[in-house]
Design an enzyme around this catalytic site. Structure first.
Site, PDB file in Angstrom:
ATOM      1  CE  LYS A 149      -1.892   2.490   3.261  1.00  0.00           C
ATOM      2  NZ  LYS A 149      -1.729   3.827   2.663  1.00  0.00           N
TER       3      LYS A 149
ATOM      4  CB  SER B 231       4.565   8.426  11.938  1.00  0.00           C
ATOM      5  OG  SER B 231       3.420   7.627  12.077  1.00  0.00           O
TER       6      SER B 231
ATOM      7  N   GLY C  50       4.079   3.097  13.851  1.00  0.00           N
ATOM      8  CA  GLY C  50       4.975   1.964  14.093  1.00  0.00           C
ATOM      9  C   GLY C  50       4.663   1.287  15.426  1.00  0.00           C
TER      10      GLY C  50
ATOM     11  CD  GLU D 278      13.289   3.825   7.551  1.00  0.00           C
ATOM     12  OE1 GLU D 278      13.380   4.756   8.386  1.00  0.00           O
ATOM     13  OE2 GLU D 278      13.099   3.980   6.337  1.00  0.00           O
TER      14      GLU D 278
ATOM     15  CB  CYS E 192      13.088   8.768   8.199  1.00  0.00           C
ATOM     16  SG  CYS E 192      13.791   7.763   6.896  1.00  0.00           S
TER      17      CYS E 192
ATOM     18  CD  GLU F 220      10.482  12.021  11.826  1.00  0.00           C
ATOM     19  OE1 GLU F 220       9.413  11.457  12.116  1.00  0.00           O
ATOM     20  OE2 GLU F 220      11.352  11.507  11.104  1.00  0.00           O
TER      21      GLU F 220
HETATM   22  P1  NAI Z   1       1.964   7.699   8.777  1.00  0.00           P
HETATM   23  O1  NAI Z   1       2.868   6.853   9.583  1.00  0.00           O
HETATM   24  O2  NAI Z   1       0.553   7.871   9.241  1.00  0.00           O
HETATM   25  O3  NAI Z   1       1.874   7.122   7.284  1.00  0.00           O
HETATM   26  C1  NAI Z   1       2.753   6.191   6.694  1.00  0.00           C
HETATM   27  C2  NAI Z   1       1.952   5.094   6.014  1.00  0.00           C
HETATM   28  O4  NAI Z   1       1.242   4.334   6.997  1.00  0.00           O
HETATM   29  C3  NAI Z   1       0.882   5.583   5.034  1.00  0.00           C
HETATM   30  O5  NAI Z   1       0.825   4.689   3.948  1.00  0.00           O
HETATM   31  C4  NAI Z   1      -0.392   5.499   5.863  1.00  0.00           C
HETATM   32  O6  NAI Z   1      -1.554   5.346   5.085  1.00  0.00           O
HETATM   33  C5  NAI Z   1      -0.143   4.251   6.686  1.00  0.00           C
HETATM   34  N1  NAI Z   1      -0.875   4.145   7.939  1.00  0.00           N
HETATM   35  C6  NAI Z   1      -1.401   5.144   8.707  1.00  0.00           C
HETATM   36  N2  NAI Z   1      -1.977   4.630   9.811  1.00  0.00           N
HETATM   37  C7  NAI Z   1      -1.820   3.274   9.752  1.00  0.00           C
HETATM   38  C8  NAI Z   1      -2.191   2.188  10.606  1.00  0.00           C
HETATM   39  N3  NAI Z   1      -2.827   2.387  11.749  1.00  0.00           N
HETATM   40  N4  NAI Z   1      -1.840   0.940  10.232  1.00  0.00           N
HETATM   41  C9  NAI Z   1      -1.161   0.719   9.098  1.00  0.00           C
HETATM   42  N5  NAI Z   1      -0.806   1.692   8.244  1.00  0.00           N
HETATM   43  C10 NAI Z   1      -1.120   2.966   8.567  1.00  0.00           C
HETATM   44  O7  NAI Z   1       2.644   9.094   8.580  1.00  0.00           O
HETATM   45  P2  NAI Z   1       1.919  10.501   8.214  1.00  0.00           P
HETATM   46  O8  NAI Z   1       0.703  10.696   9.051  1.00  0.00           O
HETATM   47  O9  NAI Z   1       1.755  10.552   6.770  1.00  0.00           O
HETATM   48  O10 NAI Z   1       3.026  11.527   8.683  1.00  0.00           O
HETATM   49  C11 NAI Z   1       3.090  11.937  10.040  1.00  0.00           C
HETATM   50  C12 NAI Z   1       4.512  12.099  10.494  1.00  0.00           C
HETATM   51  O11 NAI Z   1       5.169  10.859  10.463  1.00  0.00           O
HETATM   52  C13 NAI Z   1       5.362  12.997   9.639  1.00  0.00           C
HETATM   53  O12 NAI Z   1       5.178  14.327   9.956  1.00  0.00           O
HETATM   54  C14 NAI Z   1       6.744  12.487   9.947  1.00  0.00           C
HETATM   55  O13 NAI Z   1       7.223  13.066  11.142  1.00  0.00           O
HETATM   56  C15 NAI Z   1       6.534  11.018  10.164  1.00  0.00           C
HETATM   57  N6  NAI Z   1       6.867  10.224   8.952  1.00  0.00           N
HETATM   58  C16 NAI Z   1       8.023   9.520   8.937  1.00  0.00           C
HETATM   59  C17 NAI Z   1       8.384   8.812   7.805  1.00  0.00           C
HETATM   60  C18 NAI Z   1       9.646   8.046   7.723  1.00  0.00           C
HETATM   61  O14 NAI Z   1      10.119   7.765   6.632  1.00  0.00           O
HETATM   62  N7  NAI Z   1      10.232   7.652   8.828  1.00  0.00           N
HETATM   63  C19 NAI Z   1       7.547   8.816   6.599  1.00  0.00           C
HETATM   64  C20 NAI Z   1       6.311   9.541   6.743  1.00  0.00           C
HETATM   65  C21 NAI Z   1       6.017  10.230   7.880  1.00  0.00           C
END
Ligand code: NAI
Ligand code: MG
Length: 490
Positions: A194, A247, A251, A268, A302, A399
Site C-alpha cells: 500500500k 511515523s 509503528g 523503519e 527520516c 521529528e
Molecule cells: P503515517 O505513519 O501515518 O503514514 C505512513 C503510512 O502508513 C501511510 O501509507 C499510511 O496510510 C499508513 N498508515 C497510517 N496509519 C496506519 C495504521 N494504523 N496501520 C497501518 N498503516 C497505517 O505518517 P503521516 O501521518 O503521513 O506523517 C506523520 C509524520 O510521520 C510525519 O510528519 C513524519 O514526522 C513522520 N513520517 C516519517 C516517515 C519516515 O520515513 N520515517 C515517513 C512519513 C512520515
C-alpha cells in the site's frame, strides 16, 4: 552577505531562467482501480479519493479506497501466486523477472520522475537523479541475489516466508516501493503493498511495469487507501511478513498489533539525526552537507540532519555561511530543473511544520528563514534555522519532517556525543572533520544505524539501513535486507 534586497537583484540580473520539465510525455489516468491478481479492478465499495499536486493544489487523479474485502482479495491472490508459481519458480527465473522490472523502470525513468514530482512535490532534479535511478538500482541489486541466496547465508537454507504485507510513506514513494518489493520477490515471496494516500501514482505505474514485465498475476498487488487500508493489510491473518516505513506513532500501533503473532516484521520509523561539525572540518564542504542534510526533499527525510552541532570556535562562521547559502536556494515549482526545494507534501504536513515554527519561537529559539518568494498556491516552507535552542526544546527533540534545522554548539568531543545521543531516535548521523580517528570514535559512540562522514544522505542498494531505539526494528538494503524475507534452516 545576501540580504533581501540583493537577493532580488540576484533574481533579476543573475537568476536562472525557468527550465520546466515537460509533462506531455506522461500518462496519468483520471481514475485508478486496485492492482490485484495482475489487473486493475474497481474497489468493492466503489469509493475513491483524490490525489493532488501539492505545488498547485490541483487534482491529478481519483484513487481507489480499498476496504477489508479488497485487501482480502489481494492477500488471496498473493497467496495463490506464492503457492502455484512464484514460490516454486527456479530462483534464476525469478531473477530474470526482477531484472526486467529494473530495466523497464530505467526505460520509463523520465515518466516516473515527472509523476513523482507532480504527485509528491519533490524537485524534479531529485526524482530524476535520486529516487528513480536508486529504485531501478534496488531491483537490479536484488535480482542478482535471487539465485545466490546460498552465498548470502552460507551453510543454511533460505526459504521464502509467503505473503509480505508492505505499507510505505509519501517521502520517497517509488523508492520505498522498490526497497520493499525487490528483496521480497528475490527471496520468493509475493507482495501486497500500500502506497501513501498522498502519493499513490508511481506505485500504480510500478503495477503497470510489473504487468508489462510479464510478472505472473498475484505476485505483486498494489492496494491503495489510507490508514485503515494499511491496518487491514498488516492485521490480515494471511500475511506472513510485515514491512512498514512511516511515523513512530503508527509503528508503535503496528508493533502492538503484531505482538504474539507469528509474523516477521521490520519497522523503519522516525529520526532526529545529529550533524556534527568539528572546527577542523572543511567548513564550506560542511555547509553544503548541512544544506543537503536538512533541505534535501523539503526535509521530508527520516534520516534528515535536523539537529546541527557546531564546535563553538567555528559556530559563527558556519552559521553565517549557512545563512548566505540559504539565500541562494530556489524554492518553487518542483518541475523546474533549477529548483532546490519543492512543495511540502500535503496541507496537513505544512500545518505540522508551521506549528513547530511557532513552538520553536515560543520556546525562546531565534528563527531565521531565507528571504525567497514562494508561489501563492500550493504548500511551501522557506528553509528555516533555529539558533539559541537547548536540548530540552521540542524543536530539538521531536521529528518535524520539514526544512527546519535546530542549531546548537559544543566545546568538547564527549559533549558532542552526549548531545547527539540525547534523543529517543537513532536512525542516522553525520560527522565533519579532517581526522579519521574522530570519525572512527564517533561511529562507535553515536547510537545510530548510519553515520555519514564528510558527506550526508548517501544511499546505495548494497548498504543496510535502519535504526536504533524508536527509529525502528530490522534492516533494509544490502545483504542484511534479505534476512527479513527468509526463514533459515539447516
Ligand atoms: P503515517 O505513519 O501515518 O503514514 C505512513 C503510512 O502508513 C501511510 O501509507 C499510511 O496510510 C499508513 N498508515 C497510517 N496509519 C496506519 C495504521 N494504523 N496501520 C497501518 N498503516 C497505517 O505518517 P503521516 O501521518 O503521513 O506523517 C506523520 C509524520 O510521520 C510525519 O510528519 C513524519 O514526522 C513522520 N513520517 C516519517 C516517515 C519516515 O520515513 N520515517 C515517513 C512519513 C512520515
Ligand atoms: Mg499527491
Amino acid at each position: 552577505m545576501a540580504t533581501p534586497e540583493n537577493k532580488l537583484a540576484f533574481d533579476g540580473g543573475w537568476g536562472y531562467a525557468p527550465a520546466p520539465e515537460s509533462t506531455d510525455h506522461i500518462q496519468v489516468k483520471k481514475r485508478y482501480g486496485l492492482f490485484i491478481n495482475g489487473e486493475f479492478v474497481a474497489p468493492e465499495k466503489g469509493s475513491y479519493f483524490d490525489t493532488v499536486n501539492p505545488a498547485t493544489e490541483e487534482k491529478l487523479s481519483r484513487i481507489a479506497d480499498a476496504g477489508d474485502a479488497d485487501v482480502d482479495k489481494a492477500v488471496a491472490a498473493a497467496r495463490e501466486a506464492y503457492r502455484t508459481t512464484w514460490g516454486r519458480m527456479k530462483p534464476a527465473e525469478r531473477g530474470k523477472y526482477i531484472y526486467r522490472i529494473a530495466r523497464i523502470i530505467q526505460e520509463r525513468a523520465r515518466e516516473f520522475s515527472v509523476i513523482e514530482s507532480l504527485d509528491g512535490g519533490k524537485p524534479i532534479r531529485e526524482s530524476r537523479d535520486v529516487d528513480v535511478p536508486l529504485a531501478a538500482a534496488h531491483f537490479f541489486y536484488y535480482a542478482g541475489w535471487a539465485d545466490k541466496l546460498q552465498f548470502a547465508f552460507p551453510g543454511r537454507t533460505a526459504k521464502p516466508l509467503g505473503v509480505a504485507g508492505q505499507v510505505i510513506p509519501w517521502n520517497f514513494p517509488l523508492l520505498m516501493a522498490a526497497w520493499k518489493i525487490a528483496p521480497a520477490l528475490a527471496c520468493g515471496n509475493t507482495v501486497v503493498l500500500k502506497p501513501a494516500e498522498t502519493t499513490p501514482l508511481t506505485a500504480l505505474k510500478l503495477a503497470e511495469v510489473c504487468r508489462d514485465a510479464g510478472l505472473p498475476p498475484g505476485v505483486v498487488n498494489i492496494v491503495t487507501g489510507a490508514g485503515a487500508t494499511g491496518a487491514a493489510i498488516i492485521n490480515h491473518p494471511g500475511v506472513d511478513k510485515v514491512a512498514f516505513t512511516g511515523s513512530t506513532n503508527v509503528g508503535r500501533i503496528i508493533q502492538k498489533a503484531l505482538a504474539g503473532t507469528n509474523k516477521k516484521y521490520t519497522l523503519e520509523l522516525g529520526g532526529k539525526a545529529a550533524n556534527i561539525v568539528f572546527a577542523d572540518a572543511a567548513i564550506d564542504q560542511a555547509v553544503e552537507g548541512i544544506v543537503n542534510g536538512i533541505f534535501f526533499n523539503q526535509g521530508h527525510v527520516c534520516c534528515a540532519g535536523s539537529r546541527l552541532f557546531v564546535q563553538e570556535s567555528v559556530a559563527d562562521e558556519v552559521v553565517s555561511k549557512l545563512k548566505d547559502r540559504m539565500e541562494t536556494l530556489i524554492v518553487g515549482d518542483p518541475l523546474d530543473k533549477n529548483t532546490d526545494i519543492g512543495a511540502i507534501n500535503s496541507r496537513m504536513q505544512l500545518e505540522k511544520i508551521e506549528s513547530y515554527l511557532k513552538i520553536g519561537k515560543s520556546e525562546g529559539g531565534e528563527m531565521h528563514q531565507s528571504a525567497c518568494r514562494v508561489p501563492k498556491k500550493g504548500y511551501w516552507c522557506r528553509p528555516t534555522i533555529f539558533t539559541g535552542v537547548s536540548q530540552s526544546n521540542r524543536v530539538v527533540q521531536e521529528e518535524i519532517f520539514g526544512p527546519v534545522l535546530a542549531i546548537q554548539t559544543f566545546r568538547r568531543f564527549d559533549e558532542a556525543i552526549t548531545k547527539a545521543n540525547n534523543t529517543p531516535y537513532g536512525l542516522s548521523g553525520g560527522i565533519w572533520t579532517d581526522k579519521g580517528s574522530k570519525i572512527f570514535k564517533m561511529t562507535q559512540s553515536v547510537r545510530a544505524g548510519v553515520i555519514w562522514a564528510n558527506t550526508f544522505n548517501k544511499f546505495d542498494p548494497t548498504s543496510p539501513f535502519g535504526g536504533y531505539k524508536e527509529s525502528g526494528v530490522g534492516r533494509e538494503g544490502g545483504l542484511h535486507g534479505l534476512d527479513a524475507y527468509v526463514k533459515l534452516g539447516v
